[in-house]
Design a protein around this motif. Structure first.
Motif, PDB file in Angstrom:
ATOM      1  N   LEU A  79       0.840  -1.213   0.000  1.00 21.21           N
ATOM      2  CA  LEU A  79       0.000   0.000   0.000  1.00 21.21           C
ATOM      3  C   LEU A  79       0.868   1.254   0.000  1.00 21.21           C
ATOM      4  O   LEU A  79       0.534   2.263  -0.635  1.00 21.21           O
ATOM      5  CB  LEU A  79      -0.935   0.001   1.213  1.00 21.21           C
ATOM      6  CG  LEU A  79      -2.028  -1.076   1.205  1.00 21.21           C
ATOM      7  CD1 LEU A  79      -2.761  -1.090   2.543  1.00 21.21           C
ATOM      8  CD2 LEU A  79      -3.013  -0.842   0.055  1.00 21.21           C
ATOM      9  N   ALA A  80       1.999   1.182   0.708  1.00 18.85           N
ATOM     10  CA  ALA A  80       2.895   2.338   0.783  1.00 18.85           C
ATOM     11  C   ALA A  80       3.600   2.616  -0.537  1.00 18.85           C
ATOM     12  O   ALA A  80       4.091   3.734  -0.756  1.00 18.85           O
ATOM     13  CB  ALA A  80       3.934   2.117   1.887  1.00 18.85           C
ATOM     14  N   GLN A  81       3.663   1.602  -1.414  1.00 14.73           N
ATOM     15  CA  GLN A  81       4.276   1.831  -2.735  1.00 14.73           C
ATOM     16  C   GLN A  81       3.314   2.578  -3.660  1.00 14.73           C
ATOM     17  O   GLN A  81       3.745   3.297  -4.548  1.00 14.73           O
ATOM     18  CB  GLN A  81       4.668   0.509  -3.414  1.00 14.73           C
ATOM     19  CG  GLN A  81       5.536  -0.415  -2.580  1.00 14.73           C
ATOM     20  CD  GLN A  81       6.786   0.244  -2.050  1.00 14.73           C
ATOM     21  OE1 GLN A  81       7.573   0.791  -2.808  1.00 14.73           O
ATOM     22  NE2 GLN A  81       6.960   0.232  -0.736  1.00 14.73           N
ATOM     23  N   VAL A  82       2.023   2.361  -3.475  1.00 14.24           N
ATOM     24  CA  VAL A  82       1.053   2.907  -4.433  1.00 14.24           C
ATOM     25  C   VAL A  82       0.284   4.107  -3.880  1.00 14.24           C
ATOM     26  O   VAL A  82      -0.464   4.744  -4.626  1.00 14.24           O
ATOM     27  CB  VAL A  82       0.081   1.799  -4.944  1.00 14.24           C
ATOM     28  CG1 VAL A  82       0.856   0.793  -5.784  1.00 14.24           C
ATOM     29  CG2 VAL A  82      -0.639   1.092  -3.811  1.00 14.24           C
ATOM     30  N   HIS A  83       0.454   4.417  -2.603  1.00 15.41           N
ATOM     31  CA  HIS A  83      -0.211   5.582  -2.001  1.00 15.41           C
ATOM     32  C   HIS A  83       0.813   6.352  -1.166  1.00 15.41           C
ATOM     33  O   HIS A  83       1.612   5.727  -0.461  1.00 15.41           O
ATOM     34  CB  HIS A  83      -1.322   5.140  -1.032  1.00 15.41           C
ATOM     35  CG  HIS A  83      -2.408   4.340  -1.664  1.00 15.41           C
ATOM     36  ND1 HIS A  83      -3.427   4.908  -2.388  1.00 15.41           N
ATOM     37  CD2 HIS A  83      -2.654   3.005  -1.644  1.00 15.41           C
ATOM     38  CE1 HIS A  83      -4.256   3.949  -2.795  1.00 15.41           C
ATOM     39  NE2 HIS A  83      -3.814   2.798  -2.362  1.00 15.41           N
ATOM     40  N   PRO A  84       0.761   7.668  -1.172  1.00 12.68           N
ATOM     41  CA  PRO A  84       1.596   8.422  -0.227  1.00 12.68           C
ATOM     42  C   PRO A  84       1.006   8.330   1.180  1.00 12.68           C
ATOM     43  O   PRO A  84      -0.178   8.035   1.344  1.00 12.68           O
ATOM     44  CB  PRO A  84       1.515   9.858  -0.753  1.00 12.68           C
ATOM     45  CG  PRO A  84       0.227   9.924  -1.506  1.00 12.68           C
ATOM     46  CD  PRO A  84      -0.054   8.543  -2.033  1.00 12.68           C
ATOM     47  N   GLY A  85       1.838   8.569   2.189  1.00 11.83           N
ATOM     48  CA  GLY A  85       1.329   8.698   3.549  1.00 11.83           C
ATOM     49  C   GLY A  85       1.750   7.627   4.530  1.00 11.83           C
ATOM     50  O   GLY A  85       1.517   7.767   5.729  1.00 11.83           O
ATOM     51  N   LEU A  86       2.372   6.546   4.045  1.00  7.23           N
ATOM     52  CA  LEU A  86       2.770   5.485   4.982  1.00  7.23           C
ATOM     53  C   LEU A  86       4.279   5.354   5.141  1.00  7.23           C
ATOM     54  O   LEU A  86       4.756   4.859   6.154  1.00  7.23           O
ATOM     55  CB  LEU A  86       2.186   4.134   4.541  1.00  7.23           C
ATOM     56  CG  LEU A  86       0.669   3.998   4.670  1.00  7.23           C
ATOM     57  CD1 LEU A  86       0.188   2.714   4.000  1.00  7.23           C
ATOM     58  CD2 LEU A  86       0.247   4.027   6.140  1.00  7.23           C
ATOM     59  N   LEU A  87       5.025   5.781   4.119  1.00  4.39           N
ATOM     60  CA  LEU A  87       6.485   5.749   4.196  1.00  4.39           C
ATOM     61  C   LEU A  87       7.017   7.092   3.693  1.00  4.39           C
ATOM     62  O   LEU A  87       6.419   7.697   2.797  1.00  4.39           O
ATOM     63  CB  LEU A  87       7.055   4.610   3.323  1.00  4.39           C
ATOM     64  CG  LEU A  87       6.839   3.183   3.831  1.00  4.39           C
ATOM     65  CD1 LEU A  87       7.349   2.172   2.807  1.00  4.39           C
ATOM     66  CD2 LEU A  87       7.538   2.956   5.180  1.00  4.39           C
ATOM     67  N   PRO A  88       8.145   7.557   4.244  1.00  4.20           N
ATOM     68  CA  PRO A  88       8.718   8.828   3.798  1.00  4.20           C
ATOM     69  C   PRO A  88       9.102   8.763   2.316  1.00  4.20           C
ATOM     70  O   PRO A  88       9.316   7.680   1.758  1.00  4.20           O
ATOM     71  CB  PRO A  88       9.976   8.979   4.664  1.00  4.20           C
ATOM     72  CG  PRO A  88       9.778   8.064   5.818  1.00  4.20           C
ATOM     73  CD  PRO A  88       8.928   6.935   5.320  1.00  4.20           C
ATOM     74  N   GLY A  89       9.213   9.923   1.707  1.00  6.45           N
ATOM     75  CA  GLY A  89       9.582   9.985   0.302  1.00  6.45           C
ATOM     76  C   GLY A  89      11.068   9.771   0.055  1.00  6.45           C
ATOM     77  O   GLY A  89      11.454   9.271  -1.005  1.00  6.45           O
ATOM     78  N   ASP A  90      11.919  10.127   1.033  1.00  7.50           N
ATOM     79  CA  ASP A  90      13.357  10.002   0.793  1.00  7.50           C
ATOM     80  C   ASP A  90      13.812   8.577   1.083  1.00  7.50           C
ATOM     81  O   ASP A  90      13.330   7.931   2.022  1.00  7.50           O
ATOM     82  CB  ASP A  90      14.125  11.002   1.663  1.00  7.50           C
ATOM     83  CG  ASP A  90      14.004  10.671   3.144  1.00  7.50           C
ATOM     84  OD1 ASP A  90      12.860  10.706   3.670  1.00  7.50           O
ATOM     85  OD2 ASP A  90      15.020  10.334   3.768  1.00  7.50           O
TER      86      ASP A  90
END
Lengths: 220, 220
Positions: A79-90
């Motif tokens: 889910l974190a790969q396909v939506h923002p909000g669960l893992l940082p961007g960097d």
């Protein structure tokens, strides 16, 4: 198509959010993704149709657009790969957050689950002993002490809330409350997470399914 | 700068590749990344300098260019982000491979480690019982039976070799050999993995450190 989450027909905790689908429900709420639910009884969990989704006969399982996943950590990672909000961007921040996801399920959860299982499996067995339960409690304490020391004054494990916090909080909630209460900073950490609107929506959704009168055990 | 992997000064297995740094060494060899090694004694593992790298006082820990990671699964996940060869390129394939990484550490490993620990902790305790050891063996059998059923005639869990196989094989190697031998397809799966040149290089590197005469336990 909406993703489909496979969950207990009846949850043994009566809807207190301890079943592992709660982790995925919470993540889905954090990213604003609606979902459908499929129910399996304890018997159906061990039968071929469910084992084709989940080879170990557990819940949750996750399906969307032909991809079939299991393991709450892996579903949330997806889910974190396909939506923002669960893992940082960097990349470094993502790697640290994934570290805590693995630490939750691989280092903190096993002694907690072992203790929980002992309450079910040990009574009446030749190895039942209060000393063993105390030994298991001390193993949990060692993990909680280390986590508490790391957390210190931090609000979340790595600055902002991540899937690492989500997994860790869900694992901590399975520890006996009186044990967790020996570590006030961990209690406060769990409370902070539980106050998130996404958590509350997820909790309410699963609680609504299981908070009534339990059906006969044969129908679980 | 080369990555630095923190490992046991002396490995309790005498270099048979069961310590969790072996997983990371193998992954580093699969992607062709050289690395340096830092040693910690059992005493140093529980002291502040190491706990700043690994809050739970375990090995391995991993550092490169300022990023500090722990948990073998997370370190390998990170390596797979920056090097090809450990996870498939397509998103669905990656998600399935990550599913097996979590299944290895969260579903298959805990009962194996519990059984291993019982051999160390139970003798002389009031709860020592052969019935308990048999109960623990049956829990492992249930996981191995499910995994064996899934694996069937497959060479690897998802078509080509991935970090999911790497983690699963490392976990299976910690099960007692006589238990694993009840599942010939799993034995063959482990042997296939062990025959990979990257595995053999990693095994040789750690074996060379620990295969001599053990030092006094106080120096481990």
């Amino acid at each position: 198509m909406l993703p489909v989450l496979t969950v207990f027909k009846w949850s043994p905790d009566g809807g207190k959010g301890l079943a592992r689908d709660m982790r995925v429900r919470w993540a889905l709420e954090e990213v604003g993704q609606q979902y459908d639910v499929r129910f399996v009884t304890f018997k159906e969990m061990k039968e071929p149709p469910h084992k084709a989704r989940q080879p170990f006969g557990q819940i949750p399982a996750f399906e969307q657009d032909g991809v079939k996943l299991f393991e709450s950590g892996a579903i949330i990672h997806h889910l974190a790969q396909v939506h923002p909000g669960l893992l940082p961007g960097d990349p470094d921040g993502r790697a640290r957050a994934v570290t805590w996801m693995f630490a939750a399920v691989s280092t903190v959860e096993p002694p907690i689950v072992e203790r929980e299982q002992a309450d079910f499996t040990d009574p009446g067995q030749p190895w039942f002993s209060k000393e063993r339960l105390a030994f298991l409690d001390d193993r949990i304490r060692a993990r909680l002490a280390d986590l508490s020391l790391y957390l210190g004054e931090r609000e979340w494990l790595e600055g902002a809330f991540t899937a690492g916090d989500l997994m860790m909080v869900m694992v901590l909630r399975r520890a006996d409350a009186w044990l967790l209460e020996e570590f006030p900073s961990l209690v406060a950490y769990v409370r902070r997470a539980e106050s998130r609107p996404a958590y509350q929506r997820a909790y309410a959704a699963q609680n609504a399914l299981y908070s009534g009168e339990p059906p006969p055990v044969s129908e679980w």
